[in-house]
Structure formats: C-alpha cells, structure tokens
Design an enzyme around this catalytic site. Structure first.
Site, PDB file in Angstrom:
ATOM      1  N   ASP A  95       0.813  -1.224   0.000  1.00 17.02           N
ATOM      2  CA  ASP A  95       0.000   0.000   0.000  1.00 17.02           C
ATOM      3  C   ASP A  95       0.846   1.274   0.000  1.00 17.02           C
ATOM      4  OD1 ASP A  95      -2.090  -1.691   0.155  1.00 17.02           O
ATOM      5  OD2 ASP A  95      -2.411  -1.434   2.306  1.00 17.02           O
TER       6      ASP A  95
HETATM    7  N1  NAP Z   1       2.100   1.375  10.491  1.00 15.43           N
HETATM    8  C1  NAP Z   1       0.954   1.512  11.124  1.00 15.43           C
HETATM    9  O1  NAP Z   1       0.897   2.088  12.192  1.00 15.43           O
HETATM   10  C2  NAP Z   1      -0.297   0.944  10.547  1.00 15.43           C
HETATM   11  C3  NAP Z   1      -1.364   0.713  11.423  1.00 15.43           C
HETATM   12  C4  NAP Z   1      -2.543   0.216  10.893  1.00 15.43           C
HETATM   13  C5  NAP Z   1      -2.649  -0.023   9.518  1.00 15.43           C
HETATM   14  N2  NAP Z   1      -1.606   0.222   8.692  1.00 15.43           N
HETATM   15  C6  NAP Z   1      -1.751  -0.019   7.258  1.00 15.43           C
HETATM   16  O2  NAP Z   1      -0.915  -1.076   6.859  1.00 15.43           O
HETATM   17  C7  NAP Z   1      -0.471  -0.851   5.528  1.00 15.43           C
HETATM   18  C8  NAP Z   1       1.025  -0.877   5.537  1.00 15.43           C
HETATM   19  O3  NAP Z   1       1.516  -0.902   4.229  1.00 15.43           O
HETATM   20  P1  NAP Z   1       2.676  -1.851   3.797  1.00 15.43           P
HETATM   21  O4  NAP Z   1       3.019  -1.448   2.427  1.00 15.43           O
HETATM   22  O5  NAP Z   1       3.741  -1.824   4.823  1.00 15.43           O
HETATM   23  O6  NAP Z   1       2.068  -3.306   3.864  1.00 15.43           O
HETATM   24  P2  NAP Z   1       0.803  -3.910   3.045  1.00 15.43           P
HETATM   25  O7  NAP Z   1       0.253  -2.913   2.122  1.00 15.43           O
HETATM   26  O8  NAP Z   1      -0.100  -4.458   4.091  1.00 15.43           O
HETATM   27  O9  NAP Z   1       1.433  -5.025   2.186  1.00 15.43           O
HETATM   28  C9  NAP Z   1       2.204  -6.028   2.765  1.00 15.43           C
HETATM   29  C10 NAP Z   1       2.617  -6.965   1.668  1.00 15.43           C
HETATM   30  O10 NAP Z   1       3.598  -7.827   2.193  1.00 15.43           O
HETATM   31  C11 NAP Z   1       3.493  -9.068   1.527  1.00 15.43           C
HETATM   32  N3  NAP Z   1       3.965 -10.136   2.419  1.00 15.43           N
HETATM   33  C12 NAP Z   1       3.332 -10.669   3.480  1.00 15.43           C
HETATM   34  N4  NAP Z   1       4.075 -11.623   4.022  1.00 15.43           N
HETATM   35  C13 NAP Z   1       5.210 -11.697   3.300  1.00 15.43           C
HETATM   36  C14 NAP Z   1       6.366 -12.525   3.372  1.00 15.43           C
HETATM   37  N5  NAP Z   1       6.510 -13.461   4.325  1.00 15.43           N
HETATM   38  N6  NAP Z   1       7.332 -12.340   2.464  1.00 15.43           N
HETATM   39  C15 NAP Z   1       7.209 -11.383   1.505  1.00 15.43           C
HETATM   40  N7  NAP Z   1       6.124 -10.599   1.393  1.00 15.43           N
HETATM   41  C16 NAP Z   1       5.137 -10.764   2.273  1.00 15.43           C
HETATM   42  C17 NAP Z   1       2.044  -9.227   1.166  1.00 15.43           C
HETATM   43  O11 NAP Z   1       1.940  -9.728  -0.157  1.00 15.43           O
HETATM   44  P3  NAP Z   1       1.926 -11.317  -0.436  1.00 15.43           P
HETATM   45  O12 NAP Z   1       0.863 -11.866   0.410  1.00 15.43           O
HETATM   46  O13 NAP Z   1       1.733 -11.394  -1.886  1.00 15.43           O
HETATM   47  O14 NAP Z   1       3.308 -11.760  -0.016  1.00 15.43           O
HETATM   48  C18 NAP Z   1       1.464  -7.819   1.201  1.00 15.43           C
HETATM   49  O15 NAP Z   1       1.051  -7.356  -0.060  1.00 15.43           O
HETATM   50  C19 NAP Z   1      -1.008   0.476   5.096  1.00 15.43           C
HETATM   51  O16 NAP Z   1      -2.165   0.322   4.326  1.00 15.43           O
HETATM   52  C20 NAP Z   1      -1.328   1.136   6.404  1.00 15.43           C
HETATM   53  O17 NAP Z   1      -2.365   2.083   6.294  1.00 15.43           O
HETATM   54  C21 NAP Z   1      -0.414   0.683   9.207  1.00 15.43           C
END
Ligand code: NAP
Ligand code: NAP
Lengths: 470, 118, 118, 470
Positions: A397
């Site tokens: 994301d």
């Molecule tokens: N940081 C905060 O405080 C917080 C709090 C609440 C919500 N959020 C939300 O969380 C999201 C964070 O974004 P992000 O880009 O860090 O993460 P993300 O958008 O949730 O994407 C994580 C990606 O990691 C991949 N993944 C999962 N396990 C894996 C593994 N073992 N090896 C390789 N890839 C793996 C997944 O794809 P595959 O399954 O294809 O591997 C997934 O697409 C945002 O939308 C944010 O709003 C953040």
C-alpha cells in the site's frame, strides 16, 4: 508521626510524582530525550508507590508483598522475553491489565463503603466515578484482550468478524449499561449493579473491537490506552487521590491525541477505523485482472542480482511483509554486501509501513542497521528519480500509485513513496495478493517494475548468494 | 479527632470555607480542577511527535496508566473484608504487571533506537 | 459550625485526611499542585506563536494577570479596618484598569488584523 | 443559601473561569482564533468577578461599585483613546497596575491577619507568599512605569541611564530585600517588614529597568508581564484562591516563554538584554566615514519617481522610521498609485522591524493595507533578486548586510532582508545616522542604492505627487 503531617507528606510526594510524570511524558515526545523520559516516568511511579506504602490506610504488608512480587515477576518475564515483533500484542495485554486493575480497585472501594457501619450513602460524585471506572476499565480489559488475540493472529480472531446487526447489538448493550449506571448512582452503594455493569461492559468490550481489522489494532490500542488512563483517573475520583487523577488524565488526553495523529497518518477518520469495517478485497476481482494482465514481469534471484551489479544508488523500501518474513537480518547482510561493492544504500521509511507506528524503525534497529540510513518519506521522496534500483520488500500500500490517481480508492490521498520514478523497481512478495487495504497495485504492472515472487527472507538470502557469486 | 482538626486549621479560614473544602462537592471540584489542568497538559504535550516514537510513547504512557497500582496497594493493605482484600490482591497483581512490564518493554524499545544513534 | 462540618463530610474520609486537607501545609500542597499544572499548561501553549501576535498576546495575557481583581473585591468588600479597606479600594481601581483597559486594547489591536483578513 | 454550598458553587465558577482562561490563551496563539481567544479570556474574567461578588466574605458593595466604576472609566478611556503607535506604553502601564494591585491585596490581607483576635501567627507558607507578592508586584509596578516613560520618550528617560557601580547597587538592594523577607517570614504577621520590602522593591524596580535601552522595552514588558502573573499567583496563595493561582501561573509561564521567543528573534540572550547595556554608537566614528565616504548617491522625489515609471515589481520595506513619521497612510496611497499603474507592490515584514513585535503589521493594518500584501521575511527573501525597485522606508538594521558579513557587529547572525539583491534600492531616512543597533550600514553605499533624505511622511507625499505628474 502526627497523622496529619504524614498525610501531608504523602500528598507532597504525590505532587512530586505528578510533576515527574509530566516531565517524563514530555521527554518521551523527542527522540533524544525518550529514554530519559521513560526513566523519569518510572521514577515517578516509584515515588508514588513508596509514598502510598507509608499511608496509614495500609495496615498489613503481607498481601502487598505477595501481589507486587507476583506482578513484577510476570511483568518482567513478559517484557524481557518478548520478540521485538510481538511488542504491540504485549502492550495490548499490559494495557488490559491496567484497565482491569482500575475496575477491581473501584469495586473494592465500593464494597468497603457498602459495609460501613453506620451506613451512609456515598456522595453522587463517587457513585458516578465508580460506574465510570467499572465501565471504562472493563471495556479496556476485554478490548485489549481481543486486540491481543488479533495481533497474535490467533486463528479464531484472524479476520474482522461481525455479527448480524452488529451496531444494533452494540447500541443495545450501551443502552443497557447506561440504565444500570443510573440504577447504581440513584441507589448507592449498589454492589450488584456494579458487577452487572462490568458484565455488560465485558461483552461490549469484545463486540466493539472484534469487527475491527487486525491492521487497525495499533489505533485501537492507542485508544484503549487512553481509556485505561481515564479509568485510572475515575478511580482517582473514587478514592480521592490526586496522583491517580493527574497521571490518569495525562494518559487519557495524550492517548486521544495520539489516536488522532495515527488516524491522520493513515488518512482515515477515527469513526471509520472503529465502525467502518474495511471491506477486505473490495474492488478486487475484474479490476485486478485488468491491471495486471500480461503486464507482470517476474524475475529470479540471479536476474535481480545482475541489476545490483551496476547499481550505484539503491533504496530499500521495507513493508509489513519484511516483518512477517523476519527478513531484517538478511536485509542487513544485503546492505553490507552492496556497500562493500561501492553502492550507497538507504532505507525509505513510510510513516505507516508495517502494522504499528515506527514498526520498520524498530525492526531495522533490531538488525543493527544504522539509524542515519533510515530516511523519512518527505526527505527521500525527491531522490527516487536519481536512484538506480529500488528494492521493495513486502511493502504494498505504501508504494501504491492509486493513492495519487484514484480518488475512490480506500487509500486515496495518503502520501506514498514515489518509487515508480526510479530507474528500476524490484518488488519482493509472495504473490500478487493485495496488502492491508485490499486493493491491486498498478506499480507491479509498470514498465520499470520487476516482481520477485518469494518469501521475503528466502528471497533476500538467495539474492545475497547470487550477488556474491557475480 | 475534631480537636485535631481544630488545632490544625488556621483561623483566618472561615469554618464554612473549611467545611466546603472537605464536603463531597468540594472534593469533586478540587479533583476536577486538577483533572482539567492535567488534560490540557496531556493534550498540549503530544502535539508534534514523530511517527517513530508513536509505539514507544503508547507503551510508555500505558505504563503510566498503571498508576492505579496506588489504589491497589491501598485496597490490598487495608485488612478489609475478605472480598475487598481478594479484589485488592488481584488488582495489585494486574497493576504491577502493567507498571513493571510497561516500563521495561518501553525501555527495551527505546534502547534499540539509541544504540544505533551513536 | 463544627456540626456543619461533620455533617458535610462523607464518613469514608478519615478525620486525619480531612484535617490534613485543611491544614496550612495541606492547603499549600493543593495550591502547589494547581500551580505546577498551570505552569506546564502555560509553557506548552506558547510554543510556536508567530511574531505578529507577540504584542497582542502580551497585552492579552497582561489583562489576564489582572485576575488579582478577585482579591481586590474580597479585600474592599470585607468591611475590615479602614486601612485594609483603603488598600482594597486602591487595589480594586488598579486591577479594574488593568482588566478593562487590557482586554479592550487587545481587542482593538486584534480587530485591526481581522478586518484586513477578509 | 447554605454557606457550604455557596462556597462550593463559587469554586465551581472559578474552575469554569480557569478553563476559559486556558482556552482564551490558547486561542490567542493563532491568528485566526485570536479575537475569540481574547473574548474568551474576558468572559473568564467576568465569570470570576461575578462569582466573587457572590462570596459571603463580601459584606458591602459600596466600595466595590466605586472602585470598579472608577477603574472601568479610566481603563476604557485609556484603551479607546490611545494612538496605535502608543500601545506598547499603554500595555506597560496596565501591567504595572496589575502588579500594584497584587501588592495592595496581599498587604490588606496581612493587615487583616495581624489584627485578628485572638492573634494566631499565620502559617509560614502564607508569610512567604505575602513577601513574594509584595516583592514581585512592586518591582512590576515601578519597572513598568519606567518602561512606560522610556517608550513615551519622556526627556529624562530617553537614553539608557546607569549609575556608577550600577550592578553593585542592585545586588545590595536585592540582599536587603531578602533579609527583610526573612524577617517578615520568621516573625509573622509583620506589617512593618512588608512595607519596608515594598519600599526597597520600589527602588529596585526603577534601578533594574532604567539602564535598559528604550528599544529593548518590548522584551522588558514581556518579562514584567510574566512577573505580574507570578505576583497574582502569589496573592492566590495568600488568600487561598484557585483561580488566582491558575490564571497567575498561566501568565507567569507564558510570559517567560514569550520573553525567550522575543530575545531569540533579536538574536540576543535575556541576560544581554537585562544587563548588557548596549553601547549606543560603538564602532561608529571613523568606520562610518570609511564606509560612506564618497559612495553615497542621494536623490530627490522626481528622480525616485522616474524609477517607478518603469518598475513592474516593487517591494516596500517598512521600519521604525515609518512609525516615527506616521507615514502609513501616505504609503497606502503610494501603493494604490503604483498598482493603478500596473505594478505589483508587496511589503517585506522583518520580524523585529520597528520597536515591538508585529509593529509594522499593526501600522500597515491601520492604513487598511491588505493583509496578503504583507510577506514574512523567509517568504519574500528569495524574490528580491527579481525585483525592480525596493523602497526602504525608515528601516535600517533589518536591511543591514553587516549582519551577514561582520561577526563582531551587535546584529551579527540576525537574519536580514536581502534588499541588496534587487535592481535598485531607494532608502528614505532623514540622515545617515544609525538605527537602533548604532552601527553604520554599508547598504547605503552600495552601487544600486539611492538615498532619499527626508522625513518619512513628507518623502512619500512628495513622491506620490511626483509620480502622478509623470
Ligand atoms: N504502520 C501503522 O501504524 C499501521 C497501522 C494500521 C494499519 N496500517 C496499514 O498497513 C499498511 C502498511 O503498508 P505496507 O506497504 O507496509 O504493507 P501492506 O500494504 O499491508 O502489504 C504487505 C505486503 O507484504 C506481503 N507479504 C506478506 N508476508 C510476506 C512474506 N513473508 N514475504 C514477503 N512478502 C510478504 C504481502 O503480499 P503477499 O501476500 O503477496 O506476499 C502484502 O502485499 C497500510 O495500508 C497502512 O495504512 C499501518
Ligand atoms: N520589533 C521589535 O520587537 C524590536 C524590539 C526591540 C528592539 N528592536 C530592534 O529595533 C531595530 C528595528 O530595525 P528597523 O530597521 O525597523 O529600525 P532601525 O534600525 O532602528 O532604524 C530606524 C531608522 O529610521 C530612521 N528614521 C527615524 N525617524 C524617521 C523619520 N521620521 N522619517 C524617516 N526615517 C526615520 C532613522 O534614521 P534617521 O534618523 O536618519 O532618519 C533610523 O535609522 C532592530 O535592531 C531590532 O533588533 C526591535
């Protein structure tokens, strides 16, 4: 000692503790003073505890020693043993215990008052405070336990769950609690009503938190943290204790602000987090196919290694997948290898990458990656255009250009890392499945993007080997 | 006891003032004053905190909310009825876990940042 | 008067607690608690104020410091000795000038900014 | 009404007033909410006053009505009549009255206690608070009066004055006050000691402020303002009144911070302002001749008007001389004329231009010059290079390049407006004499600089006529 003087000295110590708490909290808001701030707050707690032990209300120390000993052992073991990645869960648990303690203290005081001879009805303010302690504390306790279960990814709690007519049930429970509250206040002291309130509040704590997605848990925990502060403040009103009121309301207010700040960083409103169950995978289906079809270029370790052969400037973008795969140490090794080959390596840290604020910083710090390599979004965004290879590891994301282009997407308006401006982007993830927001990512289909499908850790380990063999 | 009270009170205080201060409403007002001020302090302090510190702050302020340990000590040391004492002990254990665990885990988190800084 | 006191105090308060609260030291502590919290609030609020507002802020907070008018009212309305009453009257005049003049002049200054803003 | 309930209700009103004061002060820190903030604070004051009138300690209202009526009339007349430019003086006067009132209230309470039968010595805390009220309040009163005299430019106070061994005298007076303070606290109630303290503090108030230059008065007033808050807080301890303590310490703390912010904007330390008597005209003499000799190009209204004939982009830099000459309305007319001719006109506002913070904003606002034409320094500095004519009216130090080049000058390090980068600079002032810092200004000798020697207002009026005749 003169009992009046003793009470006064204790209150003076409480005042000192209150000031130390404020200084501690103030310290925690700046990176350089954070450690000292935490120690100051702990010192404040110590002062408050020692002062309380000197109170003339404390008649026997047996129970106290037992309780403190058990609590210290459990707390210390939990705190020292926990994996860095499991910290959010642990904070949730601790928070729940704080809320629970407030409930029990208020209950004990209510029982004490109800057994007084001659029986005098307690003042209204006290009854109200008792009800608030019980309600807020119980919701905090159960809410925190549910949050723990979700973060720990216990099977039963993995997905957002919602009962039929969920908000209606919540509303019904809330009305019930309020009615019980009136009963407790109008007919005091009322121990039965108190426990009834706690019972309903228990159900409410669960039903409030259970429909919220695991990824929103950090916000929920910040909010519950604020609640546990308010519960402590309410308990302070029950037993008429200044330091409880000060410390409790400090935490209550700061937790609320922190919640708001966190919501803002995710570009969502608190209401949306709490009640707007996120439609996981909405708009997926056909859209996804359209975006990805025939445009995905996939590569293996050797091909990716070739890219790094000539790269002078590399930026690594870590995301939630890095945490899941526990790939931080492998990434550290990759950094060392690339730097030994003369490349500059930096990390682009998006404010909401991962699942808790500062998640990436903590993870990378664990692997002893130097702090000044971690760049904040605003700082590093202009330099992607001059970068040879961007390596996205388990982030999705936070690098999704839809945030800029599609105003209807759930992440619309969220500032993202502009990795698409780099010469080449390599994305490591296991599949094309979406991230937290449940939407496809056009970046993966971009001309300058290579997908390297594998588990994060394995991918990096293989990559390291491949680069060494170049 | 009343003499004690009498003797301690400075005479310039009228008796009505004294009675007001220790009446239930008076205690509530004193508590609310402190509450309101502390809420303002809390709001104002947490304004521009960098995202990196969100999690440690959450955990640290969570430890502070364990201040309810003070109430737990009073409840469990009071030699009251069995019921109240049991509740007090349970409260004390929970609050201690919150306090000890909370500060330790916060310190661990922050130490990680610090080490690398130098 | 003592009955009055007795009747108002909720029994769960021990007498020592009550006596402590209204003893000189107790009053001082209560005052210091409020003082400390208010100082923190004051410090935290005035952090990033733009230079344009320095003068109005100075003038506005100056008007607030005229709160001593409360003390002046109590002193001049007490029908005390002539001396105290005269001091009270002088204090009241001065404090009123500070309060009324202060808020008015601040308002005038701020109104000038505002008019142009639209 | 039940006296206990009445007292409690009054205290509740005080709590409401305290909260309103905080909200008011908070409002005053943002431009958009400042008016509302001031009104909230005034409302808070009203609530506190009405509550106090209901107190059972108030036995007769005669004196109160008289006092409030006199005070209101005087205060209102002063506030409504004053010229915009004389506001700093007025604030100083008001501030002094606040401090004086605290002194008298504490004195009255002390007399009341000393005449009590049976005589009971007041508690130590009260005696200390009385001493602090008297000391701080008296210093505030006399210090503010001196500040007023300086700002009003009364002849006797025009220059910084310092007695021989000035700091020694101050130290002696301070020691004396402390000794008297101990006497008052150790032998209470002690009315004689109190008045003695006030007497010495009066002298101290004068000797502390009199050596400070008139231009530093805004800082001194901010500091004295903080003092008057502390005096009110001390009085609050004397009469055990919450709202006095809250409001007083709010003002005390915020005034202290404001003082620091203002010192920073002038690039000086508070100690330097208070004790480091600025050497007016130091380094003048030969230096000045060297810098200016043979390099000054002077021009009249007609020549300057020619420059504006072709100018498309004009920036006006107002300074203290604009305020002295009261040229704001003429400047407004100039702006209108230039804009009618198709030029863009902006104003560059240096944070310490003039003699009080926001001085220029207030002046220009008085002449109804649109707010969005006023640009802050950081905002406008990059655009001087693209500007045809910069018109400096009565500003000197804030456009002095020595701040950048000469590390030994008293304004070294102060950020300045980079007017020397413009195509042409026209400086309007009466002579080559220096500004507040007492140093020569190499800008006047620069190749692209024209001096237009005249009184600020007359110069602009003539210029306007000349441009119209073009
Ligand atoms: N940081 C905060 O405080 C917080 C709090 C609440 C919500 N959020 C939300 O969380 C999201 C964070 O974004 P992000 O880009 O860090 O993460 P993300 O958008 O949730 O994407 C994580 C990606 O990691 C991949 N993944 C999962 N396990 C894996 C593994 N073992 N090896 C390789 N890839 C793996 C997944 O794809 P595959 O399954 O294809 O591997 C997934 O697409 C945002 O939308 C944010 O709003 C953040
Ligand atoms: N703003 C604040 O809060 C504040 C507070 C304290 C100190 N200060 C200090 O004040 C200074 C402000 O700088 P500034 O550039 O605004 O002023 P400045 O450096 O004091 O210079 C003012 C100039 O105006 C000229 N002038 C005086 N009366 C005039 C008239 N009737 N017509 C035309 N010109 C006249 C004077 O020259 P002639 O005599 O030759 O005409 C003088 O050189 C800074 O050094 C700052 O640190 C500011």
């Amino acid at each position: 000692m003169d009992p009046v003087l003793r009470t006064n000295l204790i209150n003076l110590a409480y005042l000192a503790a209150a000031i130390l708490f404020i200084l501690g909290l103030k310290g925690m808001t700046h990176p350089r003073s954070a450690v000292r701030g935490n120690l100051l707050a702990a010192l404040a707690m110590l002062v408050a505890i020692v002062a309380t032990l000197a109170s003339q209300q404390v008649l026997s120390y047996g129970m106290i020693v037992v309780g403190v000993a058990i609590g210290t052992v459990i707390g210390a073991i939990l705190a020292v043993r926990v994996e860095m990645t499991a910290m959010p869960q642990l904070v949730a648990i601790f928070n729940g215990f704080g809320g629970g303690a407030s409930v029990l203290v208020a209950g004990a005081e209510l029982i004490k008052v109800s057994q007084m001879v001659p029986s005098v009805p307690p003042p209204v303010a006290m009854s109200v405070a008792v009800v608030l302690s019980g309600l807020i504390g119980t919701v905090t306790f159960w809410g925190s336990l549910v949050a723990y279960a979700k973060l720990q990814e216990l099977k039963q709690f993995k997905k957002p769950m919602s009962l039929p007519a969920h908000q209606l049930i919540n509303a019904g429970l809330a009305v019930l609690v309020i009615a019980l509250g009136f009963w407790a206040v109008l007919d005091p002291p009322n121990v039965a009503a108190y426990w009834a309130i706690c019972l309903i509040a228990s159900i409410l704590g669960v039903t409030l938190v259970i429909p919220i997605g695991g990824a929103d848990m950090p916000v929920v925990i910040a909010l519950l943290n604020s609640y546990s502060g308010l519960a402590a403040a309410a308990t302070g009103f029950v037993i008429d204790n200044t330091v409880l009121i000060v410390a409790g309301s400090l935490v209550g207010a700061s937790g609320l602000i922190l919640t708001r700040i966190m919501c803002k960083a995710m570009n969502r409103s608190l209401v949306n987090v709490l009640f707007g169950v996120m439609d996981a995978g909405s708009g997926g289906g056909s859209d996804t196919d359209e975006i990805y079809e025939g445009r995905i270029k996939s590569a293996g370790a050797d091909e990716v290694a070739m890219l790094f052969d000539t790269a002078e400037r590399v930026i690594i973008v870590p995301g939630y997948g890095l945490a899941v795969a526990q790939a931080q140490h492998a990434v550290r090794e990759l950094t060392d290898i690339l730097e030994a080959r003369g490349a500059t390596v930096e990390f682009a840290i998006h404010p909401v990458a991962g699942r808790m604020p500062g998640h990436m910083n903590v993870l990378l710090a664990e692997a002893e990656i130097s702090y000044d390599k971690l760049k904040e979004m605003d700082h590093i965004n202009p330099s992607f255009a001059q970068t040879d290879v961007v390596l996205v590891i388990g982030a999705n994301d936070v690098v999704n250009p839809l945030a800029r282009t599609d105003p209807s997407s759930p992440i619309a308006g969220m500032p993202i890392l502009n990795v698409d401006q780099a010469k080449t982007v390599v994305v490591i993830k296991r599949s094309l499945s979406p991230g937290f927001a449940g939407i496809p990512n056009p970046l993966f289909a971009a001309d300058n993007c290579l997908m390297y499908f594998a588990d994060g850790k394995q991918a990096i380990v293989d990559l390291n080997t491949a680069i060494k063999e170049l | 006891m009343i003499e004690l009270l009498h003797q301690q009170v400075f005479l310039a205080q009228t008796m009505a003032d004294v009675a007001a201060k220790v009446s239930p409403l008076g205690l509530l007002i004193a508590g609310l004053t402190i509450f309101a001020l502390a809420v303002f302090v809390g709001f104002e302090i947490i304004t521009k905190i960098p995202p990196t510190l969100h999690t440690p702050l959450m955990s640290g302020s969570n430890a502070i909310s364990g201040i309810t340990i003070v109430g737990a000590i009073l409840a469990s040391g009071a030699e009251e009825t069995t019921m109240a004492a049991i509740l007090g002990l349970a409260a004390l254990i929970m609050a201690t876990i919150n306090v000890v665990g909370g500060f330790l885990v916060t310190n661990r988190m922050l130490a990680m940042f610090k080490k690398k800084r130098k």
